[in-house]
Design an enzyme around this catalytic site. Structure first.
Site, PDB file in Angstrom:
ATOM      1  N   ASP A  67       0.827  -1.203   0.000  1.00 27.04           N
ATOM      2  CA  ASP A  67       0.000   0.000   0.000  1.00 27.04           C
ATOM      3  C   ASP A  67       0.864   1.257   0.000  1.00 27.04           C
ATOM      4  OD1 ASP A  67      -1.415   2.285   1.335  1.00 27.04           O
ATOM      5  OD2 ASP A  67      -3.106   0.910   1.409  1.00 27.04           O
ATOM      6  N   LEU A  91      -5.911   1.784   0.793  1.00 25.35           N
ATOM      7  CA  LEU A  91      -5.945   0.951  -0.412  1.00 25.35           C
ATOM      8  C   LEU A  91      -6.053  -0.505  -0.013  1.00 25.35           C
ATOM      9  CD1 LEU A  91      -3.087   2.685  -2.451  1.00 25.35           C
ATOM     10  CD2 LEU A  91      -5.517   3.321  -2.304  1.00 25.35           C
ATOM     11  N   ASP A  92      -5.247  -0.905   0.956  1.00 26.87           N
ATOM     12  CA  ASP A  92      -5.278  -2.282   1.457  1.00 26.87           C
ATOM     13  C   ASP A  92      -6.654  -2.645   2.010  1.00 26.87           C
ATOM     14  OD1 ASP A  92      -2.909  -3.788   1.094  1.00 26.87           O
ATOM     15  OD2 ASP A  92      -1.874  -2.649   2.645  1.00 26.87           O
ATOM     16  N   HIS A  93      -7.116  -1.872   2.967  1.00 27.39           N
ATOM     17  CA  HIS A  93      -8.370  -2.216   3.646  1.00 27.39           C
ATOM     18  C   HIS A  93      -9.542  -2.204   2.669  1.00 27.39           C
ATOM     19  CE1 HIS A  93      -7.146  -2.418   7.922  1.00 27.39           C
ATOM     20  NE2 HIS A  93      -6.176  -1.624   7.532  1.00 27.39           N
TER      21      HIS A  93
END
Length: 448
Positions: free
Chosen positions: A319, A347-349
């Site tokens: 991320d 972005l990850d979550h």
């Protein structure tokens, strides 16, 4: 005054997601009584992205209650509230971060020992080098040269670049979630689920979790929250930081097993869902690409996540690196010179929640239509989505009331005993559902 959420960006994103998944447009949120915006303050529409991503899972799973914006914010920043025996772990390596080069900035990632070693090798430094040694070495080089040397040694680094609206528009011309249906051979039947509990709609669904770090584990943790039997499988030669698994391992079993073993094939043969989070090129070498898995097991539902997308199948990333190279870091600059970051690894979550929503929906489509299904996205594609959403030109200052909401953690964290250790983590962002305790990494047998 408490800021009200911007309904339009989150509703528009939900509609696009629903259309991609072959579902009717979302109308339930058109006049939803939000209490306030998700307190993730940034110039980009981080709050709207987070709301829409979590809400997508709720809608897919039949969770009627609206999520709590405060709880979403805490869940997105879960690494900041995690404690092990009352102490916050060291989340970032001194080799990870922004470093000034002679003509700009680069971003590095050295949290894993093998990445740290390769970074130091690329810079000509010894294993005992300090963060200041890395800083000094990079400062003498151009950003391009420093990145090339680190990457050529197998390390992780990217230049900090301005946004490229033309490239982002090209990325947005493809779906945020790429869904493909794979017809099953005649007579091929998916394994049936054992139950249909509204609070646990995935009861009886077996999920093989081949992911690491945040996005993939958030996806599979969400599936476990909804009743799935999730087994995370890691290669024995790649240790995972204990704190990282405690942060995202809730409700899952965790085992160490080589993908080339007969036992792995047996697990795969009995799975309903496979979640993939490694580089596409690495998966292809192991015979674990989505296409290879579907060929062997045609009724699987497969979710594939990568950092940079199918156009860069050999490129690793995280991320933080995608934020830096996509232009997000310079948009979020605190002073016009230094790069900044989003208020969470959003972005990850967001990728994790969107993939979880896709899996839930595709399991239902498989039940109705048959076949196998593959859904793909990348952190870079999520970044392009965020960069295309309406943004604020104002400062990133957070009002006192919003800061208090974020830091008032008593109602938004839970404490577990894990093999004698006291683990405090963020609670579920999905309303009415509580996460189960994480197991120790690698502590379970490789079986369903």
């Amino acid at each position: 005054m408490t800021q009200l959420p911007n309904r339009a960006p989150s509703a528009a994103l939900l509609d696009r997601v629903w259309s991609t998944l072959g579902l009717a447009p979302v109308e339930v949120d058109s006049g939803a009584p939000f209490a306030h915006a998700v307190p993730l303050e940034s110039r980009l529409a981080t709050a709207d992205l987070a709301w829409a991503s979590v809400r997508a899972v709720c809608l897919a799973a039949g969770v009627d209650s609206l999520p709590d914006p405060d709880r979403i914010a805490v869940a997105y920043r879960s690494d900041r509230v995690l404690t092990v025996d009352g102490r916050a772990p060291d989340v970032w390596s001194p080799y990870s971060g922004f470093f000034r080069a002679s003509d700009g900035w680069i971003r590095t990632h050295g949290n894993y020992p093998h990445h740290a070693m390769r970074l130091l090798t690329g810079l000509g430094l010894g294993i005992d080098a300090a963060g200041e040694d890395v800083r000094a070495a990079i400062l003498t080089q151009s950003a391009a040269d420093a990145v090339d040397r680190i990457v050529d040694a197998g390390g992780l680094a990217v230049p900090v670049l301005p946004e490229d609206p033309i490239h982002d528009a090209q990325l947005r011309s493809a779906p945020l979630l790429q869904v493909d249906r794979m017809p099953s051979p005649s007579g091929e039947e998916p394994r049936r689920r054992d139950g249909d509990d509204r609070r646990a709609p995935l009861t009886g669904t077996r999920v093989l979790d081949l992911t690491r770090v945040i996005a993939g584990p958030v996806c599979s943790r969400t599936l476990a929250l909804l009743g799935a039997d999730v087994l995370r499988v890691d290669p024995p030669q790649l240790p995972e930081p204990e704190w990282q698994h405690f942060d995202t391992g809730h409700g899952k079993r965790s085992t160490l097993l080589d993908a080339g073993t007969e036992r792995f094939d047996e697990l795969l043969a009995e799975a309903d869902v496979v979640v993939l989070g490694y580089r596409p090129a690495a998966l292809a070498r192991l015979g674990l690409s989505a296409s290879a898995l579907i060929e062997r097991h045609p009724s699987l539902v497969i979710a594939e996540l990568s950092a940079w997308g199918d156009d860069h199948p050999s490129r690793a990333g995280f991320d933080s690196l995608v934020q830096a190279e996509s232009g997000i870091a310079m948009i979020e600059t605190p002073d016009g010179d230094r790069p900044g970051v989003l208020p969470a690894q959003a972005l990850d979550h967001s990728a994790g929640y969107l993939l979880a929503a896709s899996i839930i929906s595709l399991l239902e489509r498989r039940r109705r239509e048959g076949g196998g299904w593959v859904v793909r996205t990348s952190l870079r594609r999520v970044a392009a989505e965020l960069l295309g959403m309406p943004r604020s030109s104002g400062s990133r200052s957070v009002s006192g009331s919003e800061r208090e909401r974020v830091l008032d953690l008593a109602a938004h964290t839970a404490t577990f005993d894990v093999a004698g250790q006291t683990i405090t983590t963020a609670r579920s962002a999905l309303p009415g559902l509580d996460l189960a305790a994480p197991h120790r990494w690698g502590s379970d047998q490789p079986r369903w």
